[in-house]
Design a protein around this motif. Sequence first.
Motif, PDB file in Angstrom:
ATOM      1  N   MET A   1       0.828  -1.207   0.000  1.00 57.98           N
ATOM      2  CA  MET A   1       0.000   0.000   0.000  1.00 57.98           C
ATOM      3  C   MET A   1       0.862   1.257   0.000  1.00 57.98           C
ATOM      4  O   MET A   1       0.586   2.229  -0.718  1.00 57.98           O
ATOM      5  N   LEU A   2       1.957   1.246   0.784  1.00 56.40           N
ATOM      6  CA  LEU A   2       2.848   2.406   0.813  1.00 56.40           C
ATOM      7  C   LEU A   2       3.593   2.574  -0.509  1.00 56.40           C
ATOM      8  O   LEU A   2       3.851   3.705  -0.941  1.00 56.40           O
ATOM      9  N   ALA A   3       3.933   1.467  -1.158  1.00 55.19           N
ATOM     10  CA  ALA A   3       4.577   1.577  -2.470  1.00 55.19           C
ATOM     11  C   ALA A   3       3.630   2.226  -3.480  1.00 55.19           C
ATOM     12  O   ALA A   3       4.040   3.063  -4.304  1.00 55.19           O
ATOM     13  N   SER A   4       2.335   1.875  -3.403  1.00 53.29           N
ATOM     14  CA  SER A   4       1.345   2.516  -4.271  1.00 53.29           C
ATOM     15  C   SER A   4       1.193   3.994  -3.938  1.00 53.29           C
ATOM     16  O   SER A   4       1.003   4.836  -4.825  1.00 53.29           O
ATOM     17  N   ALA A   5       1.331   4.324  -2.641  1.00 54.37           N
ATOM     18  CA  ALA A   5       1.236   5.724  -2.244  1.00 54.37           C
ATOM     19  C   ALA A   5       2.396   6.543  -2.789  1.00 54.37           C
ATOM     20  O   ALA A   5       2.217   7.671  -3.263  1.00 54.37           O
ATOM     21  N   VAL A   6       3.615   5.971  -2.738  1.00 51.52           N
ATOM     22  CA  VAL A   6       4.788   6.684  -3.265  1.00 51.52           C
ATOM     23  C   VAL A   6       4.659   6.883  -4.771  1.00 51.52           C
ATOM     24  O   VAL A   6       4.946   7.957  -5.314  1.00 51.52           O
ATOM     25  N   GLU A   7       4.179   5.861  -5.448  1.00 51.13           N
ATOM     26  CA  GLU A   7       4.045   5.968  -6.907  1.00 51.13           C
ATOM     27  C   GLU A   7       2.953   6.957  -7.299  1.00 51.13           C
ATOM     28  O   GLU A   7       3.115   7.745  -8.246  1.00 51.13           O
ATOM     29  N   ALA A   8       1.804   6.927  -6.567  1.00 52.12           N
ATOM     30  CA  ALA A   8       0.710   7.838  -6.898  1.00 52.12           C
ATOM     31  C   ALA A   8       1.009   9.271  -6.508  1.00 52.12           C
ATOM     32  O   ALA A   8       0.359  10.201  -6.997  1.00 52.12           O
ATOM     33  N   SER A   9       2.005   9.488  -5.632  1.00 51.93           N
ATOM     34  CA  SER A   9       2.356  10.840  -5.213  1.00 51.93           C
ATOM     35  C   SER A   9       3.386  11.491  -6.129  1.00 51.93           C
ATOM     36  O   SER A   9       3.733  12.661  -5.919  1.00 51.93           O
ATOM     37  N   SER A  10       3.899  10.767  -7.107  1.00 52.00           N
ATOM     38  CA  SER A  10       4.888  11.333  -8.026  1.00 52.00           C
ATOM     39  C   SER A  10       4.223  12.317  -8.979  1.00 52.00           C
ATOM     40  O   SER A  10       3.001  12.350  -9.139  1.00 52.00           O
ATOM     41  N   GLU A  11       5.027  13.117  -9.609  1.00 48.01           N
ATOM     42  CA  GLU A  11       4.496  14.142 -10.511  1.00 48.01           C
ATOM     43  C   GLU A  11       3.889  13.547 -11.771  1.00 48.01           C
ATOM     44  O   GLU A  11       3.045  14.165 -12.406  1.00 48.01           O
ATOM     45  N   THR A  12       4.336  12.371 -12.176  1.00 41.73           N
ATOM     46  CA  THR A  12       3.851  11.757 -13.415  1.00 41.73           C
ATOM     47  C   THR A  12       2.636  10.849 -13.186  1.00 41.73           C
ATOM     48  O   THR A  12       2.182  10.187 -14.118  1.00 41.73           O
ATOM     49  N   ALA A  13       2.128  10.791 -11.954  1.00 38.81           N
ATOM     50  CA  ALA A  13       0.999   9.896 -11.653  1.00 38.81           C
ATOM     51  C   ALA A  13      -0.279  10.411 -12.314  1.00 38.81           C
ATOM     52  O   ALA A  13      -0.549  11.613 -12.344  1.00 38.81           O
ATOM     53  N   LEU A  14      -1.032   9.477 -12.872  1.00 38.04           N
ATOM     54  CA  LEU A  14      -2.282   9.842 -13.525  1.00 38.04           C
ATOM     55  C   LEU A  14      -3.419  10.039 -12.520  1.00 38.04           C
ATOM     56  O   LEU A  14      -4.336  10.820 -12.757  1.00 38.04           O
ATOM     57  N   THR A  15      -3.359   9.306 -11.419  1.00 38.27           N
ATOM     58  CA  THR A  15      -4.390   9.392 -10.377  1.00 38.27           C
ATOM     59  C   THR A  15      -3.746   9.830  -9.070  1.00 38.27           C
ATOM     60  O   THR A  15      -2.678   9.333  -8.697  1.00 38.27           O
ATOM     61  N   SER A  16      -4.343  10.775  -8.375  1.00 37.92           N
ATOM     62  CA  SER A  16      -3.795  11.250  -7.109  1.00 37.92           C
ATOM     63  C   SER A  16      -3.923  10.172  -6.039  1.00 37.92           C
ATOM     64  O   SER A  16      -4.782   9.300  -6.107  1.00 37.92           O
ATOM     65  N   TRP A  17      -3.050  10.273  -5.034  1.00 41.78           N
ATOM     66  CA  TRP A  17      -3.063   9.282  -3.971  1.00 41.78           C
ATOM     67  C   TRP A  17      -4.339   9.393  -3.128  1.00 41.78           C
ATOM     68  O   TRP A  17      -4.875   8.392  -2.657  1.00 41.78           O
TER      69      TRP A  17
END
Length: 396
Positions: free
Chosen positions: A255-271
């Motif tokens: 879940m935290l790995a998904s949070a780090v990925e969704a918080s990046s600038e290139t993420a399509l969906t916000s965390w």
Amino acid sequence: MPKWLTKAKAAFKTPEPVPPEPFRLVCVCGGIINGVRQEREQRIRCGDCNHEMFVFPESVYPPPEVPYRGVTDESDDEVEIIEEPSASSDNLPPGPADAITIAPEKLIKKPPSPEKPKGRSNPKAKRSPKKVGPTQAVQVDHVHGIRDLRQRRFKIITPFRAIAAGILVVLLLTGYAVLHSRSVANAEVVRTRAGKLGQQALDAGDLAAADQEFTKVDEALQILGSDDPQSRLLHQLFLEVRAAVELLPTSVPDMLASAVEASSETALTSWESLFDLTYRDQWVVVDTTVSHNDPDAEVRIAVPLMLENNSAFFVIDGESFAEHVVGDGAQRVIFAGRVQSCQASGTKHKTWDIRIADDSFFFWTDPRTYELLGFALDEESTETLRQQAEMLGVAK
């Protein structure tokens, strides 16, 4: 009998005709209509506004006779009738003027006449009745409709309604008592039957069936409101089965790995959106060692995380945790709770706080549900669960 002949003639004499009785009406527009009453009722229209008014017929009863008062002292008070001004349309309330309500005449006494020397009064002398002026003016106080001539007093509270309301209250209370007694009896049956079925489902390893049965048990316990050891044990099993059924869809590190990925600038969906859709209000079970001394401070438990420049902690309310964890040394605990939020702080090095909802936090006690979660049940884990069951008063 010196006057018998006069009385006999008066008996056969035709009575004099009674003069017609006058009337005076005030229209809603302020106009005044005068006239005389007739044998039948009349409907008169105002000449100014064409409003129709109703006039009662003349009375069929003879006028009352003025009683003979005899000789009285000349110092009696005299009465003068004062004419009041007619009502205008400004003083009249709105509404139809089909009938009028009049106020009695205003009487004002004149000062007594100066006393005369008293003399011997003549008993045979007759005093003529006091003269009253011609047509007396009346003052219109209110204008009402024809229906106002009837009694329209409506009492909200009457004896009949009070008795009916009392009977209705008794019936409602009786019905509620009957329904409540039936629901309590039914809840007792459901608690016993569903509790046994839930235990059998747990022994068979069927968490879905156990969740259905223990949900019925918890609803029955809410109706009964009992707090005996057996009821507390059933409620504890309900919480553990519900947490096991509604666990996080992934592990906490994933879940935290998904949070780090969704918080990046290139993420399509916000965390925030991803967390609300996937992880919010899902259960997490934690088996760890904790040292907690200050009940006013929050409990922060580190989460093993293999992500560069990222760290994570479980954040729990200090008061609910300190109720059962006391002492200076580290203690092993097994608890569960709903994930309320997962937010990061910092820029270069991010710290993720996984907050557990305060109203959902509880300690685990049953070894069967612990094994169904996939944890290894060793002697140390069994001892920890036993101690927590004794602490909560749900030990078997």
